[in-house]
Design an enzyme around this catalytic site. Structure first.
Site, PDB file in Angstrom:
ATOM      1  N   ASP A   1     -36.141  22.647 -10.896  1.00  0.00           N
ATOM      2  CA  ASP A   1     -36.701  22.414 -12.225  1.00  0.00           C
ATOM      3  C   ASP A   1     -38.191  22.092 -12.112  1.00  0.00           C
ATOM      4  OD1 ASP A   1     -36.755  22.107 -14.956  1.00  0.00           O
ATOM      5  OD2 ASP A   1     -35.015  20.779 -15.033  1.00  0.00           O
TER       6      ASP A   1
ATOM      7  N   ASP B   1     -35.039  25.097 -22.915  1.00  0.00           N
ATOM      8  CA  ASP B   1     -33.602  24.826 -22.846  1.00  0.00           C
ATOM      9  C   ASP B   1     -32.852  25.502 -23.992  1.00  0.00           C
ATOM     10  OD1 ASP B   1     -34.276  23.348 -20.718  1.00  0.00           O
ATOM     11  OD2 ASP B   1     -33.867  21.395 -21.628  1.00  0.00           O
TER      12      ASP B   1
HETATM   13  C1  GLA Z   1     -34.813  20.466 -18.025  1.00  0.00           C
HETATM   14  C2  GLA Z   1     -34.156  21.810 -17.756  1.00  0.00           C
HETATM   15  C3  GLA Z   1     -32.700  21.758 -18.205  1.00  0.00           C
HETATM   16  C4  GLA Z   1     -31.972  20.621 -17.546  1.00  0.00           C
HETATM   17  C5  GLA Z   1     -32.704  19.315 -17.753  1.00  0.00           C
HETATM   18  C6  GLA Z   1     -32.102  18.226 -16.902  1.00  0.00           C
HETATM   19  O1  GLA Z   1     -34.933  20.228 -19.383  1.00  0.00           O
HETATM   20  O2  GLA Z   1     -34.868  22.828 -18.412  1.00  0.00           O
HETATM   21  O3  GLA Z   1     -32.065  22.991 -17.927  1.00  0.00           O
HETATM   22  O4  GLA Z   1     -31.833  20.910 -16.178  1.00  0.00           O
HETATM   23  O5  GLA Z   1     -34.081  19.426 -17.421  1.00  0.00           O
HETATM   24  O6  GLA Z   1     -32.698  17.014 -17.068  1.00  0.00           O
END
Ligand code: GLA
Length: 425
Positions: free
Chosen positions: A169, A228
């Site tokens: 990430d 997301d």
């Molecule tokens: C980010 C990523 C998500 C998830 C969260 C976890 O927002 O884009 O897919 O993994 O972190 O905290």
């Protein structure tokens, strides 16, 4: 070399050169199928109790999910990955700097869990961040260390644990006041994983600009193309679909565009109005799955597959649509045109994907508020005036033979998904 060996050598060379277009680590030759903790029951309970988004996981839940994947039919259809998101790490590294799991959540340790999953024929994935800390503390009171400064050490730890998939990430990526460079660190981490000798699927989660720069396919097996994805239509799934419309050219064997997790059914998340929990209709979940499949995207389900509702079964166990996702030709599909319907020129959409042999998958998608008849002119899929056989992949029904065009009534936010096979040249 005898005369039999020469054609064999050519075959081997051809296979080697044809096999991958992207990161050549031997994995991700087809889009991965599996599950991720992100919207599991436990995460939603935690979310509910604290009123904030948290991803919580523990070894009991993960083993139950693994057992469910095997008994509910998913395993038989090819689902393999069981991936932990931002929920497994301890708040501190060990004295020697190595990354460790949260002992309260994983008292038996990650290696034991991995062994359990491998003994069932499953694959295991972990999450980390390229930065100093991960994106959320997953319900803990302190931040969770990311992999910055430890890429090589963490890659070795992951390999020693038998990890098969890593999502990296992009959070807390400012180091000494300066943002780290995505290409540099993604390349470094990818090399560190490859140096372990264990084939590990690498998923990049953000950091780079959009559309994905060319380096992503060189170092990774999939890369997020959006922020997301949440379990909401208007401001999430419908946007992700638009993002996926033009990106097919970036995908191929070994490297796939990643529109993020599937929210199918929202099970385990019954009465939440925010974040991950169910905000979509059965029709919208079907459209989500159709678009993820025609675009050769990873199908990583993030809802509670221990409690499969009838809509989850209908979608996640749809063999014919999974076959499109996993088609051997491995060419991603995308939007190829529109049918000008009354609500606007770009509302009634035509998506297509070439399949093995003389077939194409087609999705007729209605992004509008009203129901519409969508007409596919075979010219839009390169088969002007041709005669074809059409099968409906949601109804599991042969619709017969058609020449030149095909019309389908498609409800608002819904789609018709077809397999179309050429019957004359
Ligand atoms: C980010 C990523 C998500 C998830 C969260 C976890 O927002 O884009 O897919 O993994 O972190 O905290």
């Amino acid at each position: 070399m005898n005369t039999l060996q020469i054609p064999l050598l050519f075959l081997v060379c051809w296979l080697v050169t044809q096999e991958t277009f992207a990161e050549d680590n031997g994995v991700g030759l087809f889009p991965p199928l599996g599950w991720n903790t992100w919207c599991s029951e436990a995460s939603c309970e935690q979310h509910h109790s604290k009123g904030k988004l948290h991803d919580v996981c523990n070894e009991t839940e993960i083993k139950q999910v693994a057992d469910a994947m095997i008994s509910n039919g998913m395993f038989q259809l090819g689902y393999r990955y069981i991936n932990l998101d931002d929920c497994w790490g301890a708040t501190k590294r060990a004295e020697d700097g190595s990354i460790q799991a949260d002992k309260n959540r994983f008292p038996s340790g990650i290696k034991n869990l991995t062994d359990y999953l491998h003994s069932k024929g499953l694959l295991f994935g972990l999450y980390t961040s390229a930065g100093l800390y991960t994106c959320s503390s997953g319900g803990r009171d302190e931040p969770i260390p990311g992999s910055y400064g430890h890429y090589e050490q963490d890659a070795k730890t992951f390999a020693n644990w038998g990890v098969d998939y890593v999502k990296i990430d992009w959070c807390n990526t400012k180091v000494n006041g300066k943002e780290i460079d995505p290409e540099t660190v993604h390349t470094e981490f990818s090399k560190a994983l490859n140096a372990t000798g264990r084939p590990i699927f690498l998923n990049l989660c953000r950091g780079y600009s959009y559309p994905p720069p060319s380096y992503t396919a060189k170092v990774a097996n999939s890369w997020r193309v959006n922020g997301d994805h949440h379990d909401r239509w208007d401001d999430s799934t419908s946007h992700v679909i638009e993002i996926m419309a033009p990106v097919a050219k970036y995908a191929g064997p070994g490297g796939w565009n990643d529109p993020d997790f599937l929210m199918t059914g929202g099970a385990g998340c019954d009465d939440f109005s925010m974040s991950h929990c169910p905000g979509q209709t059965d029709i919208e979940y079907k459209t989500e799955f159709s678009i993820w499949s025609i675009t050769a995207s990873p199908l990583l389900v993030s809802t509670d597959i221990r409690n499969m509702t009838s809509i989850m079964k209908e979608i996640l166990l749809n063999k014919e649509i999974l076959a499109v996702n996993q088609d051997k030709r491995r060419v991603a599909g995308g939007r190829v045109g529109f049918h000008d319907c009354s609500e606007g020129k770009e509302i009634c959409q035509i998506w297509a994907r070439p399949l093995e042999g003389l077939s194409k998958a087609v999705v007729l998608y209605n992004a509008g508020k009203d129901d519409h008849d969508i007409v596919l002119d075979f010219k839009q899929i390169g088969w002007e005036g041709k005669k074809v056989m059409i099968r409906d992949l949601w109804a599991h029904k042969d619709l017969g033979s058609f020449t030149g065009d095909f019309k389908s009534h498609v409800v608002s936010h819904g789609c018709t998904m077809l397999n179309i096979t050429l019957t004359d040249e």
